[in-house]
Design an enzyme around this catalytic site. Structure first.
Site, short mmCIF file in Angstrom:
data_model
loop_
_atom_site.label_atom_id
_atom_site.label_comp_id
_atom_site.label_asym_id
_atom_site.label_seq_id
_atom_site.Cartn_x
_atom_site.Cartn_y
_atom_site.Cartn_z
N THR A 185 0.83 -1.22 0.00
CA THR A 185 0.00 0.00 0.00
C THR A 185 0.86 1.26 0.00
OG1 THR A 185 -1.47 1.29 1.44
CG2 THR A 185 -0.14 -0.35 2.53
N ASP A 186 0.28 2.37 -0.49
CA ASP A 186 1.00 3.65 -0.44
C ASP A 186 1.21 4.12 1.00
OD1 ASP A 186 -1.59 4.50 0.20
OD2 ASP A 186 -1.78 5.91 -1.48
N GLU A 187 0.46 3.52 1.94
CA GLU A 187 0.62 3.95 3.35
C GLU A 187 1.99 3.60 3.91
OE1 GLU A 187 -2.53 3.78 6.05
OE2 GLU A 187 -4.08 4.00 4.51
N TYR A 241 -1.60 -0.18 11.23
CA TYR A 241 -1.87 -0.85 9.94
C TYR A 241 -0.69 -0.65 8.99
CZ TYR A 241 -3.43 -1.23 5.09
OH TYR A 241 -3.50 -1.53 3.75
N LYS A 255 1.96 -3.38 7.32
CA LYS A 255 2.11 -3.57 5.87
C LYS A 255 3.56 -3.32 5.45
CE LYS A 255 -0.62 -4.38 3.16
NZ LYS A 255 -1.13 -5.68 2.64
N ASN A 282 -10.20 15.21 1.03
CA ASN A 282 -11.38 14.44 1.45
C ASN A 282 -12.66 15.26 1.27
OD1 ASN A 282 -10.10 12.05 2.05
ND2 ASN A 282 -9.63 12.67 4.15
N ARG A 316 -8.62 11.36 13.27
CA ARG A 316 -7.96 10.07 13.48
C ARG A 316 -6.58 10.35 14.08
NH1 ARG A 316 -7.25 6.76 7.96
NH2 ARG A 316 -9.27 5.89 8.49
P1 NAD Z 1 -10.61 -6.17 2.74
O1 NAD Z 1 -10.54 -5.84 4.18
O2 NAD Z 1 -11.82 -5.80 1.97
O3 NAD Z 1 -10.39 -7.75 2.54
C1 NAD Z 1 -9.40 -8.47 3.22
C2 NAD Z 1 -9.64 -9.95 2.95
O4 NAD Z 1 -8.62 -10.69 3.63
C3 NAD Z 1 -10.98 -10.46 3.47
O5 NAD Z 1 -11.56 -11.32 2.53
C4 NAD Z 1 -10.60 -11.20 4.74
O6 NAD Z 1 -11.53 -12.23 5.09
C5 NAD Z 1 -9.24 -11.75 4.36
N1 NAD Z 1 -8.42 -12.06 5.54
C6 NAD Z 1 -8.17 -11.26 6.61
N2 NAD Z 1 -7.36 -11.88 7.49
C7 NAD Z 1 -7.06 -13.10 6.93
C8 NAD Z 1 -6.26 -14.18 7.35
N3 NAD Z 1 -5.59 -14.16 8.52
N4 NAD Z 1 -6.18 -15.26 6.56
C9 NAD Z 1 -6.85 -15.31 5.38
N5 NAD Z 1 -7.64 -14.32 4.93
C10 NAD Z 1 -7.74 -13.21 5.71
O7 NAD Z 1 -9.30 -5.57 2.11
P2 NAD Z 1 -9.03 -4.87 0.70
O8 NAD Z 1 -9.37 -3.45 0.81
O9 NAD Z 1 -9.61 -5.70 -0.36
O10 NAD Z 1 -7.43 -4.97 0.65
C11 NAD Z 1 -6.79 -6.09 0.05
C12 NAD Z 1 -5.30 -5.89 0.10
O11 NAD Z 1 -4.95 -4.69 -0.58
C13 NAD Z 1 -4.73 -5.73 1.51
O12 NAD Z 1 -3.48 -6.36 1.56
C14 NAD Z 1 -4.58 -4.23 1.67
O13 NAD Z 1 -3.56 -3.92 2.60
C15 NAD Z 1 -4.20 -3.84 0.26
N6 NAD Z 1 -4.53 -2.47 -0.14
C16 NAD Z 1 -5.79 -1.98 0.03
C17 NAD Z 1 -6.12 -0.71 -0.45
C18 NAD Z 1 -7.50 -0.12 -0.32
O14 NAD Z 1 -7.69 1.04 -0.64
N7 NAD Z 1 -8.50 -0.86 0.13
C19 NAD Z 1 -5.13 0.04 -1.09
C20 NAD Z 1 -3.84 -0.49 -1.22
C21 NAD Z 1 -3.55 -1.76 -0.76
O1 DAU Z 2 -4.04 4.43 0.77
C1 DAU Z 2 -4.23 3.05 0.73
C2 DAU Z 2 -5.05 2.64 1.91
O2 DAU Z 2 -6.35 3.20 1.69
C3 DAU Z 2 -5.14 1.14 2.12
O3 DAU Z 2 -3.88 0.62 2.37
C4 DAU Z 2 -6.10 0.82 3.28
O4 DAU Z 2 -6.27 -0.59 3.38
C5 DAU Z 2 -7.44 1.46 2.99
O5 DAU Z 2 -8.28 1.27 4.10
C6 DAU Z 2 -7.26 2.96 2.72
O6 DAU Z 2 -6.82 3.63 3.93
P1 DAU Z 2 -7.34 5.08 4.33
O7 DAU Z 2 -7.16 5.26 5.78
O8 DAU Z 2 -6.78 6.14 3.44
O9 DAU Z 2 -8.89 4.93 3.93
P2 DAU Z 2 -10.23 5.33 4.63
O10 DAU Z 2 -11.30 5.00 3.65
O11 DAU Z 2 -10.35 4.79 6.01
O12 DAU Z 2 -10.10 6.90 4.76
C7 DAU Z 2 -9.92 7.73 3.63
C8 DAU Z 2 -9.74 9.14 4.13
O13 DAU Z 2 -10.97 9.58 4.72
C9 DAU Z 2 -8.69 9.27 5.21
O14 DAU Z 2 -8.02 10.52 5.05
C10 DAU Z 2 -9.50 9.28 6.50
C11 DAU Z 2 -10.79 9.96 6.09
N1 DAU Z 2 -11.98 9.51 6.82
C12 DAU Z 2 -12.21 8.17 6.92
C13 DAU Z 2 -13.31 7.71 7.59
C14 DAU Z 2 -13.58 6.23 7.73
C15 DAU Z 2 -12.83 10.44 7.38
O15 DAU Z 2 -12.63 11.66 7.25
N2 DAU Z 2 -13.93 9.98 8.05
C16 DAU Z 2 -14.19 8.66 8.20
O16 DAU Z 2 -15.21 8.33 8.85
#
Ligand code: NAD
Ligand code: DAU
Length: 342
Positions: free
Chosen positions: A125-127, A150, A154, A249, A273
């Site tokens: 992730t970019d985080e 988190y 990662k 945001n 946060r």
């Molecule tokens: P999500 O939370 O929607 O899904 C996570 C999945 O992993 C679920 O199906 C869950 O059941 C499974 N899981 C969790 N713990 C597990 C374990 N111990 N064993 C097996 N399965 C398990 O997540 P997402 O948003 O789809 O993210 C997927 C991947 O992409 C993650 O690695 C996340 O860090 C990365 N990522 C997410 C974002 C984003 O914006 N959502 C951006 C960049 C990278």
């Molecule tokens: O950037 C990649 C990441 O994006 C992934 O690695 C993470 O898995 C994914 O959850 C996401 O993380 P963020 O923390 O950026 O996403 P989130 O949707 O939680 O929040 C997006 C932005 O909105 C962030 O600046 C926090 C803000 N936010 C979020 C929530 C849930 C609010 O202002 N209010 C809220 O209630």
């Protein structure tokens, strides 16, 4: 024939990837390996379970025996690791499971990949780059500086993957994705939370001043980016995946409310946060050099996502009416008490 183990394939990005990959590569065999946590949902792949090319093993990526047995029984030749605990706010409320799954779980996958000689692609992730100052855009070679539990978990996983490539010479690739939006994203995340709240006429809790910057990338473009790396990426390399364009945001909230025809008076500024990263931004030229281009700009991506939630209440209403309520109260009740409209 590709025989893929897709960990976390029932989650948001994993399920979108499974659907995309099978449409592009129908000859592939896909084994989804998923613990089915609250974020892993069979209904994300409702249309695909009857397909002969796909099956589900319910298990934890930390269970080395089950991972090894699944890879052996299914003759897996590629692991794509989406499985993770993924929500920053949840990592602040309860961080230890993030280390268990994201760090130890990834480590177990690396051990099995090493033992059986399987290529592993890791979804990072970019985080991991931490808060990005000024005009800089993160390069794959930048130092990692995570700031939430988190992000730290990662970053540890990302570095373990790279260390295994150096130490044991196992074939790995890594993609670092920006903030994805699109279908089937659990409504704890900002875009689906704000969309579903707006549809229900509930307030929109914006953390702090709402001027944090994110690259809201469509999950489709993340899937095509991962595909480009799997097919044409250099073994051992890391690739950023995003649009390279950020918005605040508050701009994201405007798009959600305008798309859904809802009033901007729903917005509430609430307590921030802890350790909230102000800005993420990545340079994606390295992925572009593989011939990849994003299809969506961030504005389109957010609008399209909001529309999906308006058209797919069947998917999110049962979630919102279940254990999600308890989480929502825990995260927001105090924050929302006594807030004013903007
Ligand atoms: P999500 O939370 O929607 O899904 C996570 C999945 O992993 C679920 O199906 C869950 O059941 C499974 N899981 C969790 N713990 C597990 C374990 N111990 N064993 C097996 N399965 C398990 O997540 P997402 O948003 O789809 O993210 C997927 C991947 O992409 C993650 O690695 C996340 O860090 C990365 N990522 C997410 C974002 C984003 O914006 N959502 C951006 C960049 C990278
Ligand atoms: O950037 C990649 C990441 O994006 C992934 O690695 C993470 O898995 C994914 O959850 C996401 O993380 P963020 O923390 O950026 O996403 P989130 O949707 O939680 O929040 C997006 C932005 O909105 C962030 O600046 C926090 C803000 N936010 C979020 C929530 C849930 C609010 O202002 N209010 C809220 O209630």
């Amino acid at each position: 024939m590709e025989r893929l183990l897709i960990t976390g394939g029932c989650g948001f990005i994993g399920s979108n990837f499974v659907r995309y990959w099978l449409a592009q590569h129908p000859e592939s065999r896909i084994v989804i390996y998923d613990k089915l946590t609250y974020a892993g949902r069979r209904e994300n792949l409702l249309d695909l379970w009857d397909s002969a090319n796909i099956s589900l093993v319910v298990g934890d990526i930390g269970d080395q025996e089950l991972v090894r047995k699944t890879c052996t029984d299914e003759s897996i030749n590629l692991i794509v690791n989406f499985a993770a605990e993924t929500h920053v706010d949840q990592s602040i409320l309860g961080p230890l499971v993030f280390t268990d799954t994201n760090v130890r779980g990834t480590h177990v996958l690396l051990e099995v990949a090493r033992e059986l000689g399987i290529r592993l692609h890791h979804i990072s992730t970019d985080e991991v780059y931490g808060h990005i100052k000024d005009e800089h855009q993160s390069l794959e070679t930048d130092e990692l500086a995570p700031r939430s539990p988190y992000a730290a978990s990662k970053a540890a996983a990302d570095q373990l993957v790279q260390a295994y490539a150096v130490t044991y010479g196992i074939p790995v690739t890594i993609t670092r994705g920006a903030n994805n939006v699109g279908p089937y994203q659990y409504p704890e995340k900002a875009v689906p939370l704000f969309s579903t709240n707006a549809i229900l006429g509930e307030v929109i809790p914006v953390y702090g001043d709402g001027l944090q910057m994110r690259d809201y990338a469509h999950v489709y473009d993340h899937c095509t980016g991962i595909e480009a790396v799997l097919l044409r990426g250099e073994i051992g390399a890391v690739y950023n995946v995003g649009t390279g364009r950020e918005m605040t945001n508050l701009e994201m909230v405007d798009i959600v409310l305008d798309t859904l025809g809802q009033d901007h008076s729903l917005v509430r500024h609430v307590a921030d946060r802890p350790g909230h990263d102000r800005r993420y931004s990545m340079n994606v030229d390295k992925l572009r050099s593989l011939g990849w281009e994003p299809k969506y700009d961030p504005r389109q991506a957010v609008a399209e996502a909001a529309r999906w939630y308006a058209e797919n209440r069947w998917w999110w209403e049962p979630i919102r009416n279940s254990e999600f309520r308890e989480y929502y109260n825990r995260q927001y009740a105090e924050r929302l008490a006594g807030t004013q409209t903007t």
